[in-house]
Design an enzyme around this catalytic site. Structure first.
Site, mmCIF file in Angstrom:
data_model
loop_
_atom_site.group_PDB
_atom_site.id
_atom_site.type_symbol
_atom_site.label_atom_id
_atom_site.label_comp_id
_atom_site.label_asym_id
_atom_site.label_seq_id
_atom_site.Cartn_x
_atom_site.Cartn_y
_atom_site.Cartn_z
ATOM 1 N N HIS A 216 3.968 7.232 3.528
ATOM 2 C CA HIS A 216 4.899 6.099 3.478
ATOM 3 C C HIS A 216 4.549 5.163 2.334
ATOM 4 C CE1 HIS A 216 1.632 4.403 6.106
ATOM 5 N NE2 HIS A 216 1.895 3.295 5.442
ATOM 6 N N HIS B 237 0.822 -1.208 0.000
ATOM 7 C CA HIS B 237 0.000 0.000 0.000
ATOM 8 C C HIS B 237 0.854 1.256 0.000
ATOM 9 C CE1 HIS B 237 0.471 -0.610 4.478
ATOM 10 N NE2 HIS B 237 0.565 0.718 4.481
ATOM 11 N N GLN C 162 -3.925 3.486 1.376
ATOM 12 C CA GLN C 162 -4.266 3.600 2.804
ATOM 13 C C GLN C 162 -4.378 5.080 3.159
ATOM 14 O OE1 GLN C 162 -1.190 2.818 5.823
ATOM 15 N NE2 GLN C 162 -2.616 1.404 6.790
ATOM 16 N N GLU D 117 -7.773 4.876 10.072
ATOM 17 C CA GLU D 117 -7.352 4.614 8.688
ATOM 18 C C GLU D 117 -8.365 3.800 7.912
ATOM 19 O OE1 GLU D 117 -6.338 1.451 7.600
ATOM 20 O OE2 GLU D 117 -5.687 0.391 9.392
ATOM 21 N N GLU E 120 7.654 0.846 5.001
ATOM 22 C CA GLU E 120 7.018 -0.140 5.875
ATOM 23 C C GLU E 120 7.101 -1.513 5.215
ATOM 24 O OE1 GLU E 120 2.933 0.970 6.772
ATOM 25 O OE2 GLU E 120 2.427 -1.081 7.326
HETATM 26 C C1 MC0 Z 1 9.128 12.172 9.529
HETATM 27 N N1 MC0 Z 1 10.086 12.371 8.605
HETATM 28 C C2 MC0 Z 1 9.704 11.814 7.455
HETATM 29 C C3 MC0 Z 1 8.431 11.265 7.713
HETATM 30 N N2 MC0 Z 1 8.106 11.495 9.000
HETATM 31 N N3 MC0 Z 1 10.303 11.728 6.259
HETATM 32 C C4 MC0 Z 1 9.627 11.095 5.266
HETATM 33 N N4 MC0 Z 1 8.384 10.557 5.443
HETATM 34 C C5 MC0 Z 1 7.775 10.621 6.637
HETATM 35 N N5 MC0 Z 1 6.570 10.088 6.811
HETATM 36 C C6 MC0 Z 1 11.346 13.092 8.781
HETATM 37 C C7 MC0 Z 1 11.064 14.497 9.287
HETATM 38 O O1 MC0 Z 1 10.798 15.376 8.212
HETATM 39 C C8 MC0 Z 1 12.336 14.832 10.002
HETATM 40 O O2 MC0 Z 1 13.321 15.222 9.084
HETATM 41 C C9 MC0 Z 1 12.757 13.503 10.610
HETATM 42 O O3 MC0 Z 1 12.108 12.486 9.816
HETATM 43 C C10 MC0 Z 1 12.310 13.363 12.050
HETATM 44 O O4 MC0 Z 1 10.914 13.568 12.076
HETATM 45 P P1 MC0 Z 1 10.089 14.196 13.293
HETATM 46 O O5 MC0 Z 1 8.887 14.835 12.738
HETATM 47 O O6 MC0 Z 1 10.990 14.973 14.173
HETATM 48 O O7 MC0 Z 1 9.533 12.975 14.061
HETATM 49 P P2 MC0 Z 1 10.191 11.802 14.873
HETATM 50 O O8 MC0 Z 1 11.673 11.702 14.711
HETATM 51 O O9 MC0 Z 1 9.641 11.874 16.255
HETATM 52 O O10 MC0 Z 1 9.524 10.582 14.105
HETATM 53 C C11 MC0 Z 1 9.763 10.267 12.771
HETATM 54 C C12 MC0 Z 1 9.527 8.770 12.611
HETATM 55 C C13 MC0 Z 1 8.109 8.468 13.168
HETATM 56 C C14 MC0 Z 1 9.626 8.435 11.109
HETATM 57 C C15 MC0 Z 1 10.593 7.987 13.393
HETATM 58 O O11 MC0 Z 1 7.123 9.189 12.460
HETATM 59 C C16 MC0 Z 1 7.753 7.003 13.161
HETATM 60 O O12 MC0 Z 1 8.111 6.240 14.053
HETATM 61 N N6 MC0 Z 1 6.989 6.545 12.142
HETATM 62 C C17 MC0 Z 1 6.603 5.125 12.044
HETATM 63 C C18 MC0 Z 1 5.218 4.905 12.560
HETATM 64 C C19 MC0 Z 1 4.153 5.649 11.749
HETATM 65 O O13 MC0 Z 1 4.462 6.504 10.927
HETATM 66 N N7 MC0 Z 1 2.872 5.349 12.046
HETATM 67 C C20 MC0 Z 1 1.726 5.927 11.353
HETATM 68 C C21 MC0 Z 1 1.260 5.057 10.265
HETATM 69 P P3 MC0 Z 1 14.168 16.570 9.272
HETATM 70 O O14 MC0 Z 1 15.042 16.630 8.069
HETATM 71 O O15 MC0 Z 1 13.150 17.657 9.381
HETATM 72 O O16 MC0 Z 1 14.928 16.323 10.548
HETATM 73 S S1 MC0 Z 1 0.590 3.581 10.939
HETATM 74 C C22 MC0 Z 1 0.253 2.577 9.642
HETATM 75 O O17 MC0 Z 1 0.478 2.944 8.537
HETATM 76 C C23 MC0 Z 1 -0.346 1.226 9.990
HETATM 77 C C24 MC0 Z 1 -1.678 1.407 10.642
HETATM 78 C C25 MC0 Z 1 -0.459 0.290 8.771
HETATM 79 O O18 MC0 Z 1 0.152 0.529 7.718
HETATM 80 O O19 MC0 Z 1 -1.159 -0.738 8.888
#
Ligand code: MC0
Length: 142
Positions: free
Chosen positions: A83, A7, A59, A43, A133
């Site tokens: 993502h 997705h 998604q 979602e 992912e």
């Molecule tokens: C953050 N960054 C991204 C991003 N989110 N870059 C590309 N795509 C994304 N989606 C970048 C920011 O711009 C920043 O870059 C750096 O990563 C740190 O981001 P932050 O805003 O300070 O946030 P953090 O570090 O607290 O967290 C970022 C991180 C987090 C990716 C580790 O969002 C995470 O753990 N994501 C995984 C879980 C998730 O996204 N869940 C929701 C979907 P700069 O250059 O500004 O420092 S759940 C889902 O989808 C499930 C239900 C499913 O598929 O079934």
């Protein structure tokens, strides 16, 4: 290792409005809706096609509150692709293999994803700016 694009996750401000847009524009339909408290999202999965080991979906993701990954993403970047998720046959062994290449794993162990899947995220900073992912689908009923 990768079986298909499972997705594309799209961050939006209003899930119901975005579902209506995708349904009327692309003729896709919602096959699942969930609130995933652990991930901080409401979602919907919209079916696009069937592939090896499972389907592929759009998604749509609305944050449950601002202090969540999708809430922070919206505040920083606005609506858009959040993502890309690839189907794998075994998420644990895929994590081991990818982690061994030096890519940072956000999840060291699989978590619960949409429609009974096991999922794990790779850090966008190590994947060319793309939050990535891995998705293992549950076994299909025979
Ligand atoms: C953050 N960054 C991204 C991003 N989110 N870059 C590309 N795509 C994304 N989606 C970048 C920011 O711009 C920043 O870059 C750096 O990563 C740190 O981001 P932050 O805003 O300070 O946030 P953090 O570090 O607290 O967290 C970022 C991180 C987090 C990716 C580790 O969002 C995470 O753990 N994501 C995984 C879980 C998730 O996204 N869940 C929701 C979907 P700069 O250059 O500004 O420092 S759940 C889902 O989808 C499930 C239900 C499913 O598929 O079934």
């Amino acid at each position: 290792m990768l079986l298909r694009i499972d997705h594309v996750g799209i961050a939006c401000e209003n899930l119901e409005e975005k579902i209506a847009f995708y349904e009327s524009t692309f003729g896709v339909t919602v096959v699942s809706r969930e609130v995933n408290e652990e991930q901080g999202v409401k979602e919907a999965m919209l079916h696009v096609a069937d592939g090896e080991g499972g389907g592929s979906y759009i998604q749509l993701l609305e944050p449950v509150h601002a202090d969540t990954p999708v809430g922070k993403f919206l505040a920083k970047r606005g609506e858009g692709v959040h993502h890309v998720a690839y189907g794998v046959s075994d998420v644990t062994s895929a994590l081991e293999a990818i982690g061994g290449t030096g890519v940072r794993l956000i999840d060291l162990h699989p978590r619960h994803g949409a429609m009974g899947t096991s999922i794990a995220f790779l850090h966008p900073k190590d994947v060319g700016g793309v939050l990535t992912e891995l998705v293992e689908s549950p076994p299909r009923p025979s």
